[in-house]
Design a protein around this motif. Sequence first.
Motif, PDB file in Angstrom:
ATOM      1  N   UNK A 172      -0.407  -5.429   5.432  1.00 27.97           N
ATOM      2  CA  UNK A 172      -1.062  -6.947   5.735  1.00 27.97           C
ATOM      3  C   UNK A 172       0.105  -6.690   6.310  1.00 27.97           C
ATOM      4  N   UNK A 173       0.035  -8.483   6.620  1.00 31.47           N
ATOM      5  CA  UNK A 173       0.516  -9.245   7.167  1.00 31.47           C
ATOM      6  C   UNK A 173       0.992  -8.793   9.124  1.00 31.47           C
ATOM      7  N   UNK A 174       2.241  -9.252   9.673  1.00 29.49           N
ATOM      8  CA  UNK A 174       2.878  -8.745  10.725  1.00 29.49           C
ATOM      9  C   UNK A 174       2.151  -7.501  11.196  1.00 29.49           C
ATOM     10  N   UNK A 175       1.156  -7.609  12.442  1.00 25.73           N
ATOM     11  CA  UNK A 175       0.693  -6.039  12.930  1.00 25.73           C
ATOM     12  C   UNK A 175       1.942  -5.483  13.733  1.00 25.73           C
ATOM     13  N   UNK A 176       2.956  -5.897  14.066  1.00 20.32           N
ATOM     14  CA  UNK A 176       4.002  -5.158  14.471  1.00 20.32           C
ATOM     15  C   UNK A 176       4.964  -4.320  13.961  1.00 20.32           C
ATOM     16  N   UNK A 177       4.536  -4.161  12.698  1.00 25.14           N
ATOM     17  CA  UNK A 177       5.031  -3.017  11.676  1.00 25.14           C
ATOM     18  C   UNK A 177       3.872  -1.680  11.796  1.00 25.14           C
ATOM     19  N   UNK A 178       2.798  -2.316  11.779  1.00 21.73           N
ATOM     20  CA  UNK A 178       1.725  -1.714  11.471  1.00 21.73           C
ATOM     21  C   UNK A 178       1.703  -1.048  10.790  1.00 21.73           C
ATOM     22  N   UNK A 179       0.944  -2.236  10.174  1.00 20.49           N
ATOM     23  CA  UNK A 179       1.153  -1.939   8.356  1.00 20.49           C
ATOM     24  C   UNK A 179       0.297  -0.590   7.619  1.00 20.49           C
ATOM     25  N   UNK A 180      -1.326  -0.560   8.490  1.00 22.21           N
ATOM     26  CA  UNK A 180      -2.240  -0.051   8.202  1.00 22.21           C
ATOM     27  C   UNK A 180      -2.204   1.416   8.278  1.00 22.21           C
ATOM     28  N   UNK A 181      -1.022   1.898   8.951  1.00 20.30           N
ATOM     29  CA  UNK A 181      -0.862   3.070   9.719  1.00 20.30           C
ATOM     30  C   UNK A 181       0.031   3.718   8.488  1.00 20.30           C
ATOM     31  N   UNK A 182       1.100   3.177   8.167  1.00 17.54           N
ATOM     32  CA  UNK A 182       1.781   2.843   7.319  1.00 17.54           C
ATOM     33  C   UNK A 182       1.436   3.268   6.140  1.00 17.54           C
ATOM     34  N   UNK A 183       0.620   1.817   5.580  1.00 11.29           N
ATOM     35  CA  UNK A 183      -0.013   2.806   4.399  1.00 11.29           C
ATOM     36  C   UNK A 183      -0.893   4.338   4.275  1.00 11.29           C
ATOM     37  N   UNK A 184      -1.301   4.191   5.287  1.00 10.32           N
ATOM     38  CA  UNK A 184      -2.072   5.796   5.218  1.00 10.32           C
ATOM     39  C   UNK A 184      -1.141   6.556   5.175  1.00 10.32           C
ATOM     40  N   UNK A 185       0.173   6.177   5.793  1.00  4.43           N
ATOM     41  CA  UNK A 185       0.554   7.923   5.824  1.00  4.43           C
ATOM     42  C   UNK A 185       1.518   7.493   4.297  1.00  4.43           C
ATOM     43  N   UNK A 186       2.090   6.963   3.883  1.00  2.00           N
ATOM     44  CA  UNK A 186       2.361   6.498   2.053  1.00  2.00           C
ATOM     45  C   UNK A 186       1.458   7.111   0.973  1.00  2.00           C
ATOM     46  N   UNK A 187       0.200   6.609   1.499  1.00  3.27           N
ATOM     47  CA  UNK A 187      -0.548   7.313   0.437  1.00  3.27           C
ATOM     48  C   UNK A 187      -1.377   8.487   0.561  1.00  3.27           C
ATOM     49  N   UNK A 188      -1.143   9.493   1.420  1.00  4.16           N
ATOM     50  CA  UNK A 188      -0.823  10.716   2.308  1.00  4.16           C
ATOM     51  C   UNK A 188       0.259  11.281   0.916  1.00  4.16           C
ATOM     52  N   UNK A 189       1.138  10.377   1.114  1.00  2.00           N
ATOM     53  CA  UNK A 189       2.744  11.235   0.426  1.00  2.00           C
ATOM     54  C   UNK A 189       2.350  11.063  -1.132  1.00  2.00           C
ATOM     55  N   UNK A 190       2.109  10.290  -1.779  1.00  3.17           N
ATOM     56  CA  UNK A 190       1.987   9.693  -3.330  1.00  3.17           C
ATOM     57  C   UNK A 190       0.490  10.619  -3.529  1.00  3.17           C
ATOM     58  N   UNK A 191      -0.391  11.067  -2.340  1.00  3.49           N
ATOM     59  CA  UNK A 191      -2.130  12.166  -3.212  1.00  3.49           C
ATOM     60  C   UNK A 191      -0.896  13.570  -3.116  1.00  3.49           C
ATOM     61  N   UNK A 192      -0.219  13.743  -2.367  1.00  3.28           N
ATOM     62  CA  UNK A 192       0.195  15.178  -2.861  1.00  3.28           C
ATOM     63  C   UNK A 192       1.316  15.507  -3.584  1.00  3.28           C
ATOM     64  N   UNK A 193       2.185  13.829  -4.202  1.00  2.00           N
ATOM     65  CA  UNK A 193       2.724  14.274  -5.338  1.00  2.00           C
ATOM     66  C   UNK A 193       2.028  13.669  -6.890  1.00  2.00           C
ATOM     67  N   UNK A 194       0.334  13.697  -6.556  1.00  2.00           N
ATOM     68  CA  UNK A 194      -0.414  13.855  -8.001  1.00  2.00           C
ATOM     69  C   UNK A 194      -0.731  12.590  -7.561  1.00  2.00           C
ATOM     70  N   UNK A 195      -0.020  11.260  -7.701  1.00  5.76           N
ATOM     71  CA  UNK A 195      -0.912   9.986  -7.499  1.00  5.76           C
ATOM     72  C   UNK A 195      -1.814   9.788  -7.239  1.00  5.76           C
ATOM     73  N   UNK A 196      -2.751   8.998  -7.749  1.00  7.36           N
ATOM     74  CA  UNK A 196      -4.079   8.371  -8.100  1.00  7.36           C
ATOM     75  C   UNK A 196      -3.723   7.133  -6.834  1.00  7.36           C
ATOM     76  N   UNK A 197      -4.665   6.618  -5.444  1.00  6.75           N
ATOM     77  CA  UNK A 197      -3.669   5.500  -4.821  1.00  6.75           C
ATOM     78  C   UNK A 197      -5.115   4.913  -4.359  1.00  6.75           C
ATOM     79  N   UNK A 198      -4.681   3.911  -5.050  1.00  4.88           N
ATOM     80  CA  UNK A 198      -5.898   2.229  -4.593  1.00  4.88           C
ATOM     81  C   UNK A 198      -4.948   1.343  -3.036  1.00  4.88           C
ATOM     82  N   UNK A 199      -5.160   1.367  -2.104  1.00  7.55           N
ATOM     83  CA  UNK A 199      -5.312   0.250  -1.160  1.00  7.55           C
ATOM     84  C   UNK A 199      -5.812  -0.703  -1.047  1.00  7.55           C
TER      85      UNK A 199
END
Length: 214
Positions: free
Chosen positions: A9-36
Amino acid sequence: MKQALIVWGGWTGHQPQECAEVVGRMLREEGFEVVTEKTTEAFADPNLHEFDLIVPIVTMSTIEKEEIEGLYKAVQDGVGFAGFHGGMGDSFRNEVKYQFMVGGQWVAHPGNIIDYVVNVTKPDDGVMEGIRDFPYRSEQYYMHVDPNNEVLATTTFRGDHCAWIDGHVIPVVWKRRHGSGRVFYSSLGHHAVEFEVPEMATIVRRGMLWAARG
C-alpha cells in the motif's frame, strides 16, 4: 509449510502491488504459503504471530496504534521481518518505534535516478555469497541507520548533487535482531523492474529466507 504475509500500500510511485506480486512469486517458489493484504489492518490481527515472515511494501502512509503495536510485538516474539527500498525503509514516518525495529530510515536520494555502485562488505555471509560489487541504476538511498546493524553492503556518495556528502559511505543491505525476530533490509528496488537485476533479486530472496522464522 511456512507462511508469509505481504502487506502492500502507501505511495503508488513505488509500485507496491507490482512488487508484492514479484515477491509473492519468489516466496511461493521457496515453498511458502503466501497471504497478501493491501491494508495495514492486517498488523492488528491477533493471529499475526502465526506467520513465519512479514514483508511490508508500504511507502510513507500512516498506521494505527494497535497496528504498529501488533507488528512490533509479533517481530519481537520471533516473526521474521524483511523488505526493501521505501516499502520498508520509508514507512510510517511518524512512528519512531517502527524505525527502531527496522534499523534505519530514508532521508534523501540526491539526483533521483542515477548510476552508482553497490559494494559488498561481507562476501562470506549467506545472503551475499557469490555476489561481488555491482553497478546499479536507481535511487541511491541516503539513510539514517542504527550502528548495531550487521551491514552486508554499502554505497559511496559522490558530491555531484550534494557537495557536503561527497565520499560518505551509507549501508545498502543489513540484517539485525529485534527481540527474537530477524530483520532484513535492502534499499534497492525503486520499481518492480529492478528485480530483473540478478544481484538485487538474489539479495532480497536470500534476505527473506534468512529472516523467516525457523
